[in-house]
Design an enzyme around this catalytic site. Structure first.
Site, PDB file in Angstrom:
ATOM      1  N   ILE A 144       1.016  -1.072  -0.091  1.00 20.13           N
ATOM      2  CA  ILE A 144      -0.012   0.108   0.073  1.00 20.13           C
ATOM      3  C   ILE A 144       0.767   1.177  -0.036  1.00 20.13           C
ATOM      4  CG2 ILE A 144      -2.072  -0.993   1.273  1.00 20.13           C
ATOM      5  CD1 ILE A 144      -1.018   0.160   3.673  1.00 20.13           C
ATOM      6  N   PRO A 145       0.372   2.443  -0.570  1.00 21.87           N
ATOM      7  CA  PRO A 145       0.914   3.684  -0.503  1.00 21.87           C
ATOM      8  C   PRO A 145       0.852   4.537   0.927  1.00 21.87           C
ATOM      9  CG  PRO A 145      -0.870   3.974  -1.671  1.00 21.87           C
ATOM     10  CD  PRO A 145      -0.880   2.676  -1.012  1.00 21.87           C
ATOM     11  N   TRP A 146       1.025   5.565   0.930  1.00 22.46           N
ATOM     12  CA  TRP A 146       1.456   6.337   2.179  1.00 22.46           C
ATOM     13  C   TRP A 146       0.065   7.305   2.177  1.00 22.46           C
ATOM     14  CZ3 TRP A 146       0.801  11.313   0.545  1.00 22.46           C
ATOM     15  CH2 TRP A 146       1.291  11.567  -0.846  1.00 22.46           C
ATOM     16  N   ASN A 147      -0.791   7.466   1.073  1.00 26.39           N
ATOM     17  CA  ASN A 147      -1.657   8.736   1.106  1.00 26.39           C
ATOM     18  C   ASN A 147      -2.947   8.483   1.924  1.00 26.39           C
ATOM     19  OD1 ASN A 147      -2.467   6.971  -0.763  1.00 26.39           O
ATOM     20  ND2 ASN A 147      -3.146   8.735  -2.276  1.00 26.39           N
TER      21      ASN A 147
ATOM     22  N   LYS B 105       3.079  -5.006   3.054  1.00 21.31           N
ATOM     23  CA  LYS B 105       4.151  -4.024   3.214  1.00 21.31           C
ATOM     24  C   LYS B 105       3.514  -2.767   3.179  1.00 21.31           C
ATOM     25  CE  LYS B 105       6.698  -2.097   0.368  1.00 21.31           C
ATOM     26  NZ  LYS B 105       6.910  -0.789   1.111  1.00 21.31           N
TER      27      LYS B 105
ATOM     28  N   GLY C 272      10.548  -0.142  -1.440  1.00 22.89           N
ATOM     29  CA  GLY C 272      10.603  -0.991  -2.656  1.00 22.89           C
ATOM     30  C   GLY C 272      11.884  -1.833  -2.635  1.00 22.89           C
TER      31      GLY C 272
ATOM     32  N   VAL D 116       5.699   1.015 -10.375  1.00 21.24           N
ATOM     33  CA  VAL D 116       5.678  -0.089  -9.683  1.00 21.24           C
ATOM     34  C   VAL D 116       4.703  -1.324 -10.038  1.00 21.24           C
ATOM     35  CG1 VAL D 116       5.486  -1.113  -7.130  1.00 21.24           C
ATOM     36  CG2 VAL D 116       6.811   1.252  -7.827  1.00 21.24           C
TER      37      VAL D 116
ATOM     38  N   GLU E   3      -4.393  -1.142  -8.042  1.00 25.50           N
ATOM     39  CA  GLU E   3      -5.028   0.204  -8.158  1.00 25.50           C
ATOM     40  C   GLU E   3      -3.897   1.346  -8.283  1.00 25.50           C
ATOM     41  OE1 GLU E   3      -8.137   0.265  -7.793  1.00 25.50           O
ATOM     42  OE2 GLU E   3      -8.894  -1.561  -6.775  1.00 25.50           O
TER      43      GLU E   3
ATOM     44  N   CYS F  90      -5.699   9.376  -5.523  1.00 29.53           N
ATOM     45  CA  CYS F  90      -5.771   8.941  -6.724  1.00 29.53           C
ATOM     46  C   CYS F  90      -6.965   9.215  -7.720  1.00 29.53           C
ATOM     47  CB  CYS F  90      -5.626   7.383  -6.620  1.00 29.53           C
ATOM     48  SG  CYS F  90      -7.007   6.659  -5.710  1.00 29.53           S
TER      49      CYS F  90
ATOM     50  N   GLN G 220       8.840  14.413  -4.261  1.00 27.95           N
ATOM     51  CA  GLN G 220       7.602  14.600  -4.936  1.00 27.95           C
ATOM     52  C   GLN G 220       7.468  16.157  -5.049  1.00 27.95           C
ATOM     53  OE1 GLN G 220       5.599  12.815  -6.410  1.00 27.95           O
ATOM     54  NE2 GLN G 220       3.778  14.099  -6.444  1.00 27.95           N
TER      55      GLN G 220
ATOM     56  N   GLU H 145       0.025  12.820 -14.126  1.00 28.92           N
ATOM     57  CA  GLU H 145      -0.720  12.628 -12.602  1.00 28.92           C
ATOM     58  C   GLU H 145       0.355  13.468 -11.872  1.00 28.92           C
ATOM     59  OE1 GLU H 145      -0.383   9.308 -10.171  1.00 28.92           O
ATOM     60  OE2 GLU H 145      -2.430   9.469  -9.561  1.00 28.92           O
TER      61      GLU H 145
HETATM   62  P1  NAD Z   1       4.681   3.914  -5.077  1.00 28.45           P
HETATM   63  O1  NAD Z   1       4.401   3.387  -6.075  1.00 28.45           O
HETATM   64  O2  NAD Z   1       5.770   4.633  -4.764  1.00 28.45           O
HETATM   65  O3  NAD Z   1       4.572   3.210  -3.677  1.00 28.45           O
HETATM   66  C1  NAD Z   1       3.464   2.288  -3.343  1.00 28.45           C
HETATM   67  C2  NAD Z   1       4.183   1.115  -2.511  1.00 28.45           C
HETATM   68  O4  NAD Z   1       4.622   0.460  -3.328  1.00 28.45           O
HETATM   69  C3  NAD Z   1       4.982   1.503  -1.305  1.00 28.45           C
HETATM   70  O5  NAD Z   1       4.439   0.743  -0.191  1.00 28.45           O
HETATM   71  C4  NAD Z   1       6.230   1.328  -1.842  1.00 28.45           C
HETATM   72  O6  NAD Z   1       7.108   0.970  -0.918  1.00 28.45           O
HETATM   73  C5  NAD Z   1       6.117   0.199  -2.868  1.00 28.45           C
HETATM   74  N1  NAD Z   1       7.191  -0.079  -3.638  1.00 28.45           N
HETATM   75  C6  NAD Z   1       8.106   0.648  -4.306  1.00 28.45           C
HETATM   76  N2  NAD Z   1       8.713   0.148  -5.334  1.00 28.45           N
HETATM   77  C7  NAD Z   1       8.488  -1.058  -5.073  1.00 28.45           C
HETATM   78  C8  NAD Z   1       9.108  -2.575  -5.866  1.00 28.45           C
HETATM   79  N3  NAD Z   1      10.001  -2.361  -6.585  1.00 28.45           N
HETATM   80  N4  NAD Z   1       8.589  -3.602  -5.514  1.00 28.45           N
HETATM   81  C9  NAD Z   1       7.426  -3.782  -4.850  1.00 28.45           C
HETATM   82  N5  NAD Z   1       6.754  -2.467  -4.021  1.00 28.45           N
HETATM   83  C10 NAD Z   1       7.419  -1.438  -4.339  1.00 28.45           C
HETATM   84  O7  NAD Z   1       3.254   4.984  -4.932  1.00 28.45           O
HETATM   85  P2  NAD Z   1       3.198   5.818  -3.768  1.00 28.45           P
HETATM   86  O8  NAD Z   1       3.989   7.528  -3.878  1.00 28.45           O
HETATM   87  O9  NAD Z   1       3.422   5.503  -2.522  1.00 28.45           O
HETATM   88  O10 NAD Z   1       1.822   6.329  -3.814  1.00 28.45           O
HETATM   89  C11 NAD Z   1       0.905   7.239  -4.950  1.00 28.45           C
HETATM   90  C12 NAD Z   1       0.461   6.632  -6.231  1.00 28.45           C
HETATM   91  O11 NAD Z   1      -0.329   5.821  -5.716  1.00 28.45           O
HETATM   92  C13 NAD Z   1      -0.075   7.483  -7.178  1.00 28.45           C
HETATM   93  O12 NAD Z   1       0.060   7.000  -8.233  1.00 28.45           O
HETATM   94  C14 NAD Z   1      -1.706   7.314  -6.764  1.00 28.45           C
HETATM   95  O13 NAD Z   1      -2.464   7.732  -7.752  1.00 28.45           O
HETATM   96  C15 NAD Z   1      -1.749   5.911  -6.400  1.00 28.45           C
HETATM   97  N6  NAD Z   1      -2.833   5.594  -5.478  1.00 28.45           N
HETATM   98  C16 NAD Z   1      -3.800   4.914  -6.072  1.00 28.45           C
HETATM   99  C17 NAD Z   1      -4.900   4.655  -5.544  1.00 28.45           C
HETATM  100  C18 NAD Z   1      -5.984   3.733  -6.323  1.00 28.45           C
HETATM  101  O14 NAD Z   1      -6.575   3.213  -5.340  1.00 28.45           O
HETATM  102  N7  NAD Z   1      -5.991   3.746  -7.458  1.00 28.45           N
HETATM  103  C19 NAD Z   1      -4.913   5.021  -4.281  1.00 28.45           C
HETATM  104  C20 NAD Z   1      -4.016   5.650  -3.729  1.00 28.45           C
HETATM  105  C21 NAD Z   1      -2.961   5.920  -4.248  1.00 28.45           C
END
Ligand code: NAD
Length: 505
Positions: free
Chosen positions: A171-174, A197, A230, A254, A272, A308, A355, A408
């Site tokens: 999952i992401p941080w937002n 994770k 990651g 990713v 997502e 997102c 960012q 985006e």
């Molecule tokens: P990110 O892809 O950088 O990170 C997301 C997660 O992936 C984090 O836990 C990160 O540590 C992990 N990650 C990074 N590199 C990886 C790798 N090589 N292998 C496995 N995991 C890895 O995204 P972010 O900056 O945390 O979040 C922002 C993005 O998330 C935006 O693009 C946003 O649109 C998207 N988002 C989508 C939704 C949705 O439901 N569609 C919801 C919230 C955020």
């Protein structure tokens, strides 16, 4: 500006260095490496946590594998499994204030937004509650025999839905609490086991929710948590041969890596990803100003456009275009930055320096591509620049060739463009690689419905725009793969098995 209370809150909430949660125990990371997480409103360190190495990830996946292959969870009767998830819902509700404050501490989201909005602990509890409700309603189908079997016997065909297995959830941080729930709730409800994770930019709510999962009575090994970035943690998880499915929310890049990794063993994948969602405002909208405030509010308040599904492209019928721009720019006067724990603070800082530079790059580039700056641009200055704040920004007269209209941004930037009629609006709305959400504002319900049917996006709101715990959520095109929420979650976390029973003898 009020005094920043970030470190006081950290001490008051008793934040301790984060560990790994594997097989029901809190353990140190094998590799010994740690990560400092900072609050983006002040750039002060709010926690240090152990980074899970590839070996730690291996331990976590093995624990989840054992719990799935040999443990009670996938075999537990529906009533008992449901009671455990319902206990978790009560625990989340009992700790609502603490969880909402931890979320503000970890990602700088204003406390009013963290407590009240669709990303609050109450949404997370709602998602667990919704999925707990499915547990005793997961059913298969029966089919008549189509023709006699090769033996000549009549047969009865039926289907079962079985848990997909060991799930890697990333999952992401937002919106960390809501997305924790969106992944973990359906996985646990269907009898899967999990290795989660969290983002390295938001571990605190995941640490606390892991404790609550154990307290609710989820058996050891069923839920495991491995914090880290990651590289090495995420990479080790998505490439581990012991996982059956990856469910991921995050960036497109990713998501592509996960698809590549999944091709080795045909691991199941739900993605997502990002969005560039339009709001389409017709001249017959009930309130053009209201529609402007929804779009501008999403990018300038709450998570400040770091969501997102934010409506980041406003397509406005030409006759009401100026009215829209005026309402959108006037809303920025209500924006208040600063201490994220001050209840009157409306807006978040940008999550990290990388960012922040990216968002400012879009703002600098847009006028050179021909966009007209209506309000905002740049940073607020003074003491606020200790945090990663960016002024809420509105660009007008944007067209689809500009990067600010196509990519985006993930920051407080709204672009507006005029359209002539329904066909024109639809053409612009669909002229994007993304397809996550869209809003349509009109009092002509037939027109609203025509647009909803023609827009290529996973969620379309007509005169309303929100996310519900019981509705499927996901994207068309580059916004993702698959859906989570409602019955779609149950399908996403189960495999269908057909059983054919010979009726001879
Ligand atoms: P990110 O892809 O950088 O990170 C997301 C997660 O992936 C984090 O836990 C990160 O540590 C992990 N990650 C990074 N590199 C990886 C790798 N090589 N292998 C496995 N995991 C890895 O995204 P972010 O900056 O945390 O979040 C922002 C993005 O998330 C935006 O693009 C946003 O649109 C998207 N988002 C989508 C939704 C949705 O439901 N569609 C919801 C919230 C955020």
């Amino acid at each position: 500006m009020t005094t920043m209370t970030v470190l006081e809150e950290r001490d008051r909430l008793g934040v301790r260095p984060g560990k790994l949660f594997i097989d029901g125990k809190w353990v140190d990371a094998g590799g010994g490496s740690t990560w400092e997480q900072v609050n983006p409103a002040t750039n002060e360190v709010v926690t240090t946590f152990a980074v899970a190495s590839a070996r730690d990830v291996d331990e976590a996946v093995k624990a989840a594998r054992r719990a799935f292959d040999e443990g009670p969870w996938p075999r537990m009767n529906a009533k008992d499994r449901k009671a455990i998830l319902q206990r978790l819902v009560s625990l989340i509700d009992d700790h609502a204030d603490e969880l909402n404050r931890l979320q503000t501490l970890e990602n700088g989201m204003p406390i009013a937004f963290s407590s009240m909005s669709v990303v609050s602990s109450s949404m997370a509890a709602g998602i667990f509650d919704h999925h707990a409700g499915w547990i005793d309603k997961i059913t298969g189908s029966t089919y008549p025999s189509y023709e006699p079997a090769p033996t000549g016997a009549d047969v009865q065909v039926m289907t079962f839905r079985e848990p997909v297995g060991v799930v890697a959830a990333i999952i992401p941080w937002n919106a960390p609490m809501m997305l924790f729930a969106q992944k973990v709730a359906p996985a646990l409800a269907t009898g899967c086991t999990v290795v989660l994770k969290p983002s390295e930019y938001a571990v605190l709510t995941s640490l606390r929710l892991s404790e609550l999962i154990a307290e609710a009575g989820v058996p050891d090994g069923v839920f495991n948590m491995v914090p880290g970035p990651g590289d090495p943690t995420g990479d080790a998880l998505i490439n581990h041969p012991g996982i059956d499915k990856v469910t991921f929310t995050g960036s497109r890049g990713v998501g592509q890596r996960i698809l590549q990794a999944s091709s080795n063993r045909i691991t199941r994948v739900t993605l997502e990803l990002g969005g560039k969602s339009p709001s389409i405002v017709f001249e017959d909208a009930q309130s053009v100003a209201g529609a402007a405030m929804v779009a501008m509010g999403m990018v300038s308040m709450g998570v400040s456009g770091q969501g997102c599904v934010c409506q980041t492209r406003s397509l406005v019928q030409r006759s009401v275009y100026d009215e829209f721009l005026e309402a959108a720019s006037s809303l920025t006067k209500a924006v208040s930055y600063g201490d994220p724990f001050d209840p009157s603070t409306t807006s978040a800082a940008i999550i990290n320096q990388r960012q922040l530079d990216r968002v400012l790059g879009f703002i600098e580039r847009a006028p050179t591509e021909g966009a007209r700056l209506v309000v905002g641009g740049g940073r607020p200055g003074g003491d606020l620049d200790k945090g990663n704040f960016v002024n809420p920004t509105l660009f007008a007269d944007v067209d689809q060739t500009m990067s600010v209209a196509r990519d985006e941004v993930f920051g407080p930037v709204l672009v507006a463009m005029p359209f002539e009629d329904e066909d024109d609006a639809l053409r612009i709305a669909n002229d994007t690689e993304y397809g996550l959400g869209a809003g349509v504002y009109t009092t002509n319900i037939a027109k609203g419905m025509r647009m909803a049917r023609a827009i290529r996006a996973g969620t379309v709101g007509i005169n309303e725009y929100t996310v519900m715990p019981n509705a499927p959520f996901g994207g068309f095109k580059a916004s993702g793969l698959g859906r989570e929420g409602g019955w779609d979650s149950i399908e996403a976390f189960t495999e269908t098995k057909a059983v054919i029973l010979g009726l001879a003898g």
